[in-house]
Scaffold this motif. Structure first.
Motif, PDB file in Angstrom:
ATOM      1  N   ASP A 257       0.823  -1.214   0.000  1.00  0.00           N
ATOM      2  CA  ASP A 257       0.000   0.000   0.000  1.00  0.00           C
ATOM      3  C   ASP A 257       0.861   1.271   0.000  1.00  0.00           C
ATOM      4  O   ASP A 257       0.506   2.279   0.585  1.00  0.00           O
ATOM      5  N   LEU A 258       2.019   1.191  -0.654  1.00  0.00           N
ATOM      6  CA  LEU A 258       2.905   2.350  -0.785  1.00  0.00           C
ATOM      7  C   LEU A 258       2.785   2.884  -2.203  1.00  0.00           C
ATOM      8  O   LEU A 258       3.125   2.198  -3.170  1.00  0.00           O
ATOM      9  N   GLU A 259       2.310   4.093  -2.326  1.00  0.00           N
ATOM     10  CA  GLU A 259       2.185   4.708  -3.644  1.00  0.00           C
ATOM     11  C   GLU A 259       3.564   5.182  -4.095  1.00  0.00           C
ATOM     12  O   GLU A 259       4.222   5.965  -3.402  1.00  0.00           O
ATOM     13  N   VAL A 260       3.994   4.711  -5.255  1.00  0.00           N
ATOM     14  CA  VAL A 260       5.322   5.044  -5.773  1.00  0.00           C
ATOM     15  C   VAL A 260       5.169   5.649  -7.162  1.00  0.00           C
ATOM     16  O   VAL A 260       4.629   5.017  -8.068  1.00  0.00           O
ATOM     17  N   SER A 261       5.638   6.890  -7.324  1.00  0.00           N
ATOM     18  CA  SER A 261       5.621   7.547  -8.630  1.00  0.00           C
ATOM     19  C   SER A 261       6.933   7.260  -9.351  1.00  0.00           C
ATOM     20  O   SER A 261       8.005   7.249  -8.739  1.00  0.00           O
ATOM     21  N   PHE A 262       6.838   7.054 -10.657  1.00  0.00           N
ATOM     22  CA  PHE A 262       8.015   6.712 -11.454  1.00  0.00           C
ATOM     23  C   PHE A 262       8.196   7.744 -12.556  1.00  0.00           C
ATOM     24  O   PHE A 262       7.249   8.132 -13.227  1.00  0.00           O
ATOM     25  N   TRP A 263       9.464   8.182 -12.721  1.00  0.00           N
ATOM     26  CA  TRP A 263       9.802   9.126 -13.796  1.00  0.00           C
ATOM     27  C   TRP A 263      11.131   8.720 -14.409  1.00  0.00           C
ATOM     28  O   TRP A 263      12.062   8.325 -13.708  1.00  0.00           O
ATOM     29  N   GLU A 264      11.196   8.773 -15.746  1.00  0.00           N
ATOM     30  CA  GLU A 264      12.465   8.535 -16.446  1.00  0.00           C
ATOM     31  C   GLU A 264      12.556   9.485 -17.619  1.00  0.00           C
ATOM     32  O   GLU A 264      11.547   9.932 -18.150  1.00  0.00           O
ATOM     33  N   ASP A 265      13.778   9.814 -18.003  1.00  0.00           N
ATOM     34  CA  ASP A 265      13.985  10.875 -18.985  1.00  0.00           C
ATOM     35  C   ASP A 265      13.921  10.413 -20.435  1.00  0.00           C
ATOM     36  O   ASP A 265      14.164  11.200 -21.352  1.00  0.00           O
ATOM     37  N   SER A 266      13.665   9.115 -20.672  1.00  0.00           N
ATOM     38  CA  SER A 266      13.502   8.556 -22.026  1.00  0.00           C
ATOM     39  C   SER A 266      14.752   8.672 -22.882  1.00  0.00           C
ATOM     40  O   SER A 266      14.679   8.637 -24.110  1.00  0.00           O
TER      41      SER A 266
END
Length: 389
Positions: A257-266
């Motif tokens: 139940d841990l919300e994890v946002s993901f971002w990558e620069d492509s």
């Protein structure tokens, strides 16, 4: 005796003591091995501005020269690749009054490259201009050879570390394959047979037992699939690190139940297999620490390429901590998980940083060179973008 006679007598004694001291020092310098001391006078405007006032005889052996009467002859045996930097360091002495340079010298008789270190201090005159230079030259060849062996040993350890990671991952994939193709398929086959048996059983008591066994079989199949993914997620090899990390965020939300946002620069990131596996497992370890200790409800994973390096950061909005509390007297992290991450990453030529403060969350950053960029300095961590909501 008159005052003049007493002063002359004292002067004679002082000069005699000074000569005795100089003779003693000269005797020591003649027998010195592995180093030489010198004194130069700087006289600008002359054809040879650096006059050799004194130099111990051992300089001939250190530099492999027969004539040490001028500074130019000292520089002649310096390796051609080091000569420019040596002259530049000498020129800087006019402003810094300090000289500390390590260079190679090629022995004229053996052709062997020896390592020396020259240390000198400029002494100013009453107008603040450099007049004398006192210094020493040390033979550090033995030290350099030990350092070279140490570098070779560290490189070998780095290679062994990479081989260990890949061997461990091969074993994980093998076990995962056996779980999926062997145990997993057998469990599915048993589940199919149980479903068929359930349709043939009419006695309520026996039918209940069969349904119970079918539910247990479902749990075992789910557990086997989960173990297979934990051991070696196929997505890591089929779709790459970014896809595997994004899948990891879903797993932590489902399980913890841990919300994890993901971002990558492509950006294109040529990454070795051992580094890809390590970054994935290290990120999972860091997220597990967030679940265990941070009391956070949100975390962020950022992946980007900076100056030929890949950088993965894991940040949370939890209770934070004092980073110094994690470090022992040597400055190394005392927790086994963090210590292992740091040691493995540094063995790959990378860096591991933790930024945290009580009540302000924490951010752990993994940085390592990509293929073809080994040996380049790490990126500046402040270039990392702010986490997205």
């Amino acid at each position: 005796k008159s005052r003049l006679e007493r002063e002359i007598g004292e002067r004679i004694l002082i000069e005699a003591a000074l000569r005795a001291s100089e003779d003693h020092l000269a005797s020591l310098m003649r027998t010195a091995e592995g180093f030489a001391v010198f004194r130069l006078r700087y006289s600008p405007g002359k054809t040879t501005p650096f006059e050799v006032v004194f130099v111990s005889p051992s300089i001939h052996e250190l530099l492999g020269i027969a004539d040490a009467s001028t500074l130019d002859k000292w520089v002649q045996p310096v390796h051609s690749e080091d000569r420019r930097s040596t002259w530049d360091a000498m020129n800087r002495m006019f402003t810094t009054f300090r000289f500390n340079e390590i260079c190679r010298v090629q022995h004229p008789s053996t052709g062997e490259n020896l390592w020396i270190q020259a240390i000198a201090t400029g002494l100013p005159d009453h107008q603040g201009r450099m007049e004398y230079i006192n210094g020493m030259i040390l033979d550090i060849t033995a030290r350099k050879r030990v350092e070279q062996k140490l570098v070779e040993h560290q490189n070998r350890l780095r290679e062994l570390g990479s081989e260990l990671i890949l061997a461990e991952e091969r074993e994980r994939r093998l076990i995962a394959t056996e779980l999926h193709d062997g145990i997993g398929q057998s469990l599915i086959f048993c589940k199919i047979k149980l479903e068929a048996l359930k349709n043939d059983v009419t006695e309520p008591a026996w039918r209940g037992r069969v349904e119970y066994l079918a539910r247990v079989m479902d749990e075992m199949i789910t557990l086997t699939r989960s173990l297979t993914m934990d051991l070696s997620p196929p997505i890591l090899y089929e779709l790459g690190l970014d896809a595997a990390l994004e899948w990891l965020t879903e797993q932590f939300y489902t399980r913890h139940d841990l919300e994890v946002s993901f971002w990558e620069d492509s950006q294109n990131r040529p990454i070795s297999d051992d580094l890809k596996v390590f970054l994935f497992r290290a990120t999972r370890e860091l997220l597990t620490n967030v679940v265990k200790h941070a009391r956070a409800d949100h975390a962020w994973i950022n992946v980007q390429r900076l100056e030929g390096w890949i950088q993965v950061s894991v940040e949370d909005n939890g209770q934070g901590f004092d980073p110094l509390a994690l470090e022992g007297e040597s400055g190394a992290y005392t927790g086994f998980g963090l210590f292992s991450i740091r040691e493995r990453l540094e063995s790959m030529g990378g860096e591991f940083h933790i930024e945290a403060a009580p009540g302000r969350g924490a951010r752990a950053t993994l940085a390592a060179p990509l293929i073809g960029f080994e040996g380049q300095p790490p990126p500046r961590l402040e270039e990392e973008p702010e986490p997205e909501d």
